[in-house]
Design a protein around this motif. Structure first.
Motif, mmCIF file in Angstrom:
data_model
loop_
_atom_site.group_PDB
_atom_site.id
_atom_site.type_symbol
_atom_site.label_atom_id
_atom_site.label_comp_id
_atom_site.label_asym_id
_atom_site.label_seq_id
_atom_site.Cartn_x
_atom_site.Cartn_y
_atom_site.Cartn_z
ATOM 1 N N UNK A 107 0.828 -1.210 0.000
ATOM 2 C CA UNK A 107 0.000 0.000 0.000
ATOM 3 C C UNK A 107 0.863 1.261 0.000
ATOM 4 N N UNK A 108 1.880 1.284 0.855
ATOM 5 C CA UNK A 108 2.764 2.450 0.945
ATOM 6 C C UNK A 108 3.478 2.706 -0.386
ATOM 7 N N UNK A 109 4.035 1.654 -0.971
ATOM 8 C CA UNK A 109 4.764 1.790 -2.230
ATOM 9 C C UNK A 109 3.797 2.196 -3.351
ATOM 10 N N UNK A 110 2.612 1.580 -3.385
ATOM 11 C CA UNK A 110 1.609 1.926 -4.396
ATOM 12 C C UNK A 110 1.228 3.401 -4.290
ATOM 13 N N UNK A 111 0.984 3.868 -3.078
ATOM 14 C CA UNK A 111 0.613 5.274 -2.875
ATOM 15 C C UNK A 111 1.726 6.209 -3.347
ATOM 16 N N UNK A 112 2.974 5.855 -3.065
ATOM 17 C CA UNK A 112 4.102 6.683 -3.510
ATOM 18 C C UNK A 112 4.153 6.743 -5.033
ATOM 19 N N UNK A 113 3.974 5.595 -5.681
ATOM 20 C CA UNK A 113 4.031 5.545 -7.145
ATOM 21 C C UNK A 113 2.872 6.333 -7.746
ATOM 22 N N UNK A 114 1.679 6.186 -7.186
ATOM 23 C CA UNK A 114 0.526 6.935 -7.693
ATOM 24 C C UNK A 114 0.747 8.443 -7.547
ATOM 25 N N UNK A 115 1.394 8.849 -6.449
ATOM 26 C CA UNK A 115 1.732 10.254 -6.266
ATOM 27 C C UNK A 115 2.706 10.743 -7.333
ATOM 28 N N UNK A 116 3.699 9.929 -7.634
ATOM 29 C CA UNK A 116 4.681 10.268 -8.675
ATOM 30 C C UNK A 116 4.007 10.366 -10.037
ATOM 31 N N UNK A 117 3.096 9.451 -10.321
ATOM 32 C CA UNK A 117 2.389 9.430 -11.600
ATOM 33 C C UNK A 117 1.536 10.695 -11.736
ATOM 34 N N UNK A 118 0.826 11.070 -10.674
ATOM 35 C CA UNK A 118 -0.016 12.272 -10.700
ATOM 36 C C UNK A 118 0.849 13.527 -10.908
ATOM 37 N N UNK A 119 1.977 13.566 -10.212
ATOM 38 C CA UNK A 119 2.891 14.700 -10.352
ATOM 39 C C UNK A 119 3.419 14.791 -11.778
ATOM 40 N N UNK A 120 3.769 13.647 -12.348
ATOM 41 C CA UNK A 120 4.284 13.611 -13.723
ATOM 42 C C UNK A 120 3.218 14.079 -14.704
ATOM 43 N N UNK A 121 1.988 13.671 -14.504
ATOM 44 C CA UNK A 121 0.886 14.039 -15.409
ATOM 45 C C UNK A 121 0.593 15.536 -15.361
ATOM 46 N N UNK A 122 0.923 16.163 -14.236
ATOM 47 C CA UNK A 122 0.651 17.601 -14.075
ATOM 48 C C UNK A 122 1.774 18.493 -14.572
ATOM 49 N N UNK A 123 2.832 17.917 -15.103
ATOM 50 C CA UNK A 123 3.964 18.715 -15.613
ATOM 51 C C UNK A 123 3.608 19.396 -16.904
#
Length: 177
Positions: A161-177
């Motif tokens: 769960x922790x790793x998934x949440x971190x990756x989803x955060x990175x993905x969202x950040x990348x999409x907002x660039x």
């Protein structure tokens, strides 16, 4: 949402980092198609990875891997788990970095060893001293993983769960660039 607008997610990292396990889980969470480049190579050739290494050598395998990664990185919105050595080929690094969000799943050598200990499908670990081999591979590839990645996430905790949440955060950040 237009499927072409959905950023593909690519996982890179060493053997035993959890790329396939996390990739399947993330694809489920995101409701996206999942691909494992090694499995796609096996499906296309009808042979397993150790056989390809035995017959064609690592260079032959890397050529097949390059073609598969080039093909898969043109698909919209997928989750892709790459093989540990995919980053050793410049074309792969370029396609991964330019065509999606790349997450480097960092894992310490001791954990890689524990996670791969009984896996017979790892030709590069067919050696007297797998730990030394894993250390050498990480030393060689870590700069390449870091170079291609948009973010680095540690899988050492083993907390899905922790790793998934971190990756989803990175993905969202990348999409907002």
């Amino acid at each position: 949402m237009n499927e072409k607008a959905v950023t593909p997610l690519y996982l890179v990292g060493p053997m035993g980092a959890g790329k396939s396990t996390l990739g399947r889980h993330l694809a489920q969470v995101l409701d996206r198609p999942f691909y494992d480049s090694d499995r796609v190579i096996e499906e296309k050739t009808g042979a397993d990875i150790p056989w390809i290494f035995d017959v064609e050598g690592e260079d032959g395998f890397r050529r097949r891997e390059r073609d598969v990664i080039d093909e898969l990185t043109t698909l919209p919105g997928i989750v892709l788990a790459t093989g540990g050595g995919a980053v050793t080929v410049e074309d792969n690094r370029r396609h991964l970095h330019d065509r999606g969000c790349v997450i480097y799943l960092w894992t310490p050598v001791e954990l890689q060893l524990a996670r791969t200990r009984n896996d017979r499908n790892r030709p590069l670990l067919r050696t007297e001293d797998p730990k030394t081999r894993l250390r050498a591979l990480l030393e060689q590839r870590d700069p390449l993983y870091r170079d291609v990645a948009h973010a680095v996430v540690s899988t050492a905790s083993g907390n899905l769960k922790k790793v998934t949440d971190q990756i989803l955060g990175c993905l969202a950040e990348h999409a907002n660039r």
